[in-house]
Design an enzyme around this catalytic site. Structure first.
Site, PDB file in Angstrom:
ATOM      1  N   TRP A 109      -3.833  -9.698  -2.105  1.00 47.94           N
ATOM      2  CA  TRP A 109      -4.264  -8.724  -3.119  1.00 47.94           C
ATOM      3  C   TRP A 109      -3.280  -8.601  -4.266  1.00 47.94           C
ATOM      4  O   TRP A 109      -3.678  -8.515  -5.428  1.00 47.94           O
ATOM      5  CB  TRP A 109      -4.561  -7.366  -2.477  1.00 47.94           C
ATOM      6  CG  TRP A 109      -5.778  -7.412  -1.607  1.00 47.94           C
ATOM      7  CD1 TRP A 109      -5.835  -7.171  -0.266  1.00 47.94           C
ATOM      8  CD2 TRP A 109      -7.119  -7.748  -2.004  1.00 47.94           C
ATOM      9  NE1 TRP A 109      -7.123  -7.336   0.193  1.00 47.94           N
ATOM     10  CE2 TRP A 109      -7.932  -7.688  -0.847  1.00 47.94           C
ATOM     11  CE3 TRP A 109      -7.722  -8.107  -3.214  1.00 47.94           C
ATOM     12  CZ2 TRP A 109      -9.307  -7.968  -0.870  1.00 47.94           C
ATOM     13  CZ3 TRP A 109      -9.090  -8.377  -3.236  1.00 47.94           C
ATOM     14  CH2 TRP A 109      -9.864  -8.309  -2.078  1.00 47.94           C
ATOM     15  N   ASP A 180      -0.998  -0.377  -5.362  1.00 45.38           N
ATOM     16  CA  ASP A 180      -2.350  -0.524  -4.816  1.00 45.38           C
ATOM     17  C   ASP A 180      -2.295  -0.031  -3.378  1.00 45.38           C
ATOM     18  O   ASP A 180      -1.748  -0.700  -2.501  1.00 45.38           O
ATOM     19  CB  ASP A 180      -2.751  -2.005  -4.878  1.00 45.38           C
ATOM     20  CG  ASP A 180      -4.093  -2.295  -4.203  1.00 45.38           C
ATOM     21  OD1 ASP A 180      -4.708  -1.353  -3.669  1.00 45.38           O
ATOM     22  OD2 ASP A 180      -4.510  -3.470  -4.215  1.00 45.38           O
ATOM     23  N   LYS A 204     -12.170   1.400   2.402  1.00 46.80           N
ATOM     24  CA  LYS A 204     -11.346   1.075   3.562  1.00 46.80           C
ATOM     25  C   LYS A 204     -11.125   2.358   4.368  1.00 46.80           C
ATOM     26  O   LYS A 204     -11.443   2.436   5.531  1.00 46.80           O
ATOM     27  CB  LYS A 204      -9.986   0.493   3.151  1.00 46.80           C
ATOM     28  CG  LYS A 204     -10.045  -0.582   2.062  1.00 46.80           C
ATOM     29  CD  LYS A 204     -10.769  -1.829   2.492  1.00 46.80           C
ATOM     30  CE  LYS A 204     -11.138  -2.789   1.375  1.00 46.80           C
ATOM     31  NZ  LYS A 204     -10.061  -3.466   0.707  1.00 46.80           N
TER      32      LYS A 204
END
Ligand SMILES: *Cc1c(COP(=O)(O)O)cnc(C)c1O
Length: 370
Positions: A109, A180, A204
C-alpha cells in the site's frame, strides 16, 4: 436476524470488505425500511435533511470522542477510498510547494501511495523494505528525515504483508506526519497530536466500503491550491462539513453505528486494543508453537495485530488448509496473490471465538499433517 441466516454466517477472515458486528447488521436491518421518524430508509432521504445532518454529526462526534480528536483537527467523510488519498495527500500538501516529501515504503500500500505521489512533486524514499520482501520496518533511530520536508508518509499497518508499526516513526517536529491507517483504524489508541493527517477507508475496521475518514490538522488545509479540481481540495470538504457534494450517506450512517458499538459494547479503544492483543497472541502462539510447520511472514518485532500472514511447508498443504478451514466455517484465509500463503484478518469485529476456533484448527491441522 433469522436463526437460519445466523447459522449460515461463517467466521469471516476477509481482509476487506471485512466482517461487521452482527448487532450492527441487525440494527441496520431493523431500520432498513424506515429510519425512525424519517418515513423512509436512510438511503432515500436528502443528505441535507435534518435527520441525516444529525446522523452525520453524530458519526463525527462519536469518532472524535473515541479517538480523542482535538479541536484544531477536522474530520472529513470522503469517497474514492484510500486509493484517492494516495493522490489527494500530495495534491494538497506537496504540489507547488517546492519541497520534498519523504515516504517509508513498507509494503504494497505504501508502494502504491508513493507511485501516485511522484506524479505531484519531488518525492524521496526514506526506507524501502523490498530486500526482505517487506517483512520488516525501519529500526528506531535509523531514519534521517530533513526538517524542511513537506511531510513524512507511512502506512501504519500493511494489510497484505502483515507488518505493523507499534509506534510512530521518528519525525522532526517541523514535518507533518501523514499516515494511512486504513487497516488498523480504531483498533488501538493513538495520540492524534503527533499527526498532521491520517486517513482510513471504512471497509476494513469501520463499516462498509464507500466512506473514507480523513483527520487533518487545520493549518494544513491552507496548503491546497485553488487550481486543484474541487473534489480534491480538502478545504472545500471542510468548509462544507463534508457535504461539498452528496456524501456516501448509507456508509456514514453505518460508520456511526460501528462507533457506537465500539463505545457501548466493547468499551472504547483501550478495551478493543486489549482484545486485539489477545486475539493476535492466540494466532502467533499457534505459529510459534508449530515447530516450524507454520512460518510467519513478518519479523516478530513488527507482526501485525490485524493481518496475520504465514506459510505452510508447500502449496499442496496450503490449499488443503484453506479448503479444510472453509469446511469448518473458517472463511477467506487465502493470502494475497503477491505474498501467497495464508492471511487471517482479525479486525475489531472478528469475535474472540472466531480466533480461538482458528488457533485450534491450526494446531489440529499441523499435528495431522507434520
Ligand atoms: C485496503 C487498503 C487500501 C485501499 O483502499 P481502497 O478503499 O480500496 O482504495 C489502502 N491502504 C491500506 C492500508 C489498505 O488496507
Amino acid at each position: 436476524m433469522t436463526a437460519n441466516a445466523i447459522e449460515q454466517r461463517v467466521f469471516n477472515f476477509s481482509a476487506g470488505p471485512a466482517t461487521i458486528p452482527v448487532s450492527v447488521l441487525e440494527s441496520v436491518r431493523d431500520e432498513l425500511l424506515c429510519y425512525p421518524g424519517a418515513g423512509a430508509s436512510v438511503m432515500e432521504i436528502s443528505h441535507r435533511s435534518k435527520i441525516f445532518t444529525e446522523i452525520a454529526a453524530d458519526a463525527e462526534a462519536s469518532l472524535r470522542e473515541l479517538m480523542g480528536v482535538p479541536e484544531d483537527y477536522s474530520v472529513l467523510f470522503l469517497q474514492g477510498g484510500s486509493a484517492l488519498q494516495f493522490s489527494m495527500v500530495p495534491a494538497n500538501l506537496l504540489r507547488g510547494s517546492g519541497k520534498n516529501a519523504q515516504y517509508l515504503v513498507t509494503g504494497s500500500w505504501s508502494k502504491k501511495a508513493i507511485s501516485e505521489a511522484k506524479k505531484e512533486g519531488d518525492v524521496s524514499v526514506a526506507f524501502d523494505g523490498k530486500d526482505g520482501n517487506y517483512n520488516a520496518l525501519p529500526a528506531g533511530g535509523s531514519l534521517e528525515i530533513p526538517a524542511d520536508a513537506a511531510y513524512l508518509y507511512y502506512c501504519s499497518n500493511e494489510t497484505i504483508q502483515g507488518v505493523q508499526f507499534s509506534e510512530e516513526p521518528d519525525c522532526p517536529a517541523s514535518v507533518p506526519l501523514v499516515c494511512d491507517v486504513s487497516s488498523d483504524f480504531l483498533s488501538r489508541r493513538l495520540d492524534i497530536t503527533k499527526y498532521g493527517l491520517l486517513y482510513a477507508c471504512a471497509q476494513k475496521n469501520a463499516g462498509p466500503a464507500g466512506v473514507t475518514v480523513v483527520v487533518i490538522r487545520k493549518d494544513l488545509l491552507e496548503r491546497g491550491d485553488d487550481t486543484l479540481p474541487g473534489y480534491l481540495n480538502y478545504r472545500n470538504h471542510e468548509q462544507a462539513d463534508s457535504m461539498w457534494n452528496t456524501p456516501p450517506t448509507f456508509a456514514v450512517y453505518m460508520l456511526g453505528k460501528i462507533a457506537h458499538w465500539l463505545r457501548d459494547d466493547i468499551g472504547g479503544l483501550q478495551a478493543v486494543e486489549q482484545l486485539n492483543d489477545q486475539k493476535a497472541g492466540l494466532l502467533y502462539n499457534a505459529i510459534d508453537g508449530s515447530n516450524g510447520f507454520y512460518r510467519g511472514h513478518a519479523q516478530t518485532d513488527c507482526r501485525s495485530k490485524m493481518n496475520v500472514t504465514f506459510n505452510l511447508p508447500n502449496e499442496e498443504l496450503q490449499s488443503k488448509f484453506i479448503s479444510k478451514a472453509a469446511s469448518n466455517r473458517l472463511d477467506s484465509l487465502k493470502g494475497h496473490r503477491s505474498v501467497g500463503g495464508i492471511r487471517a484478518s482479525i479486525y475489531n469485529a472478528m469475535p474472540l471465538e472466531g480466533v480461538q476456533a482458528l488457533a485450534s484448527f491450526m494446531r489440529d491441522f499441523a499435528s495431522a499433517n507434520s
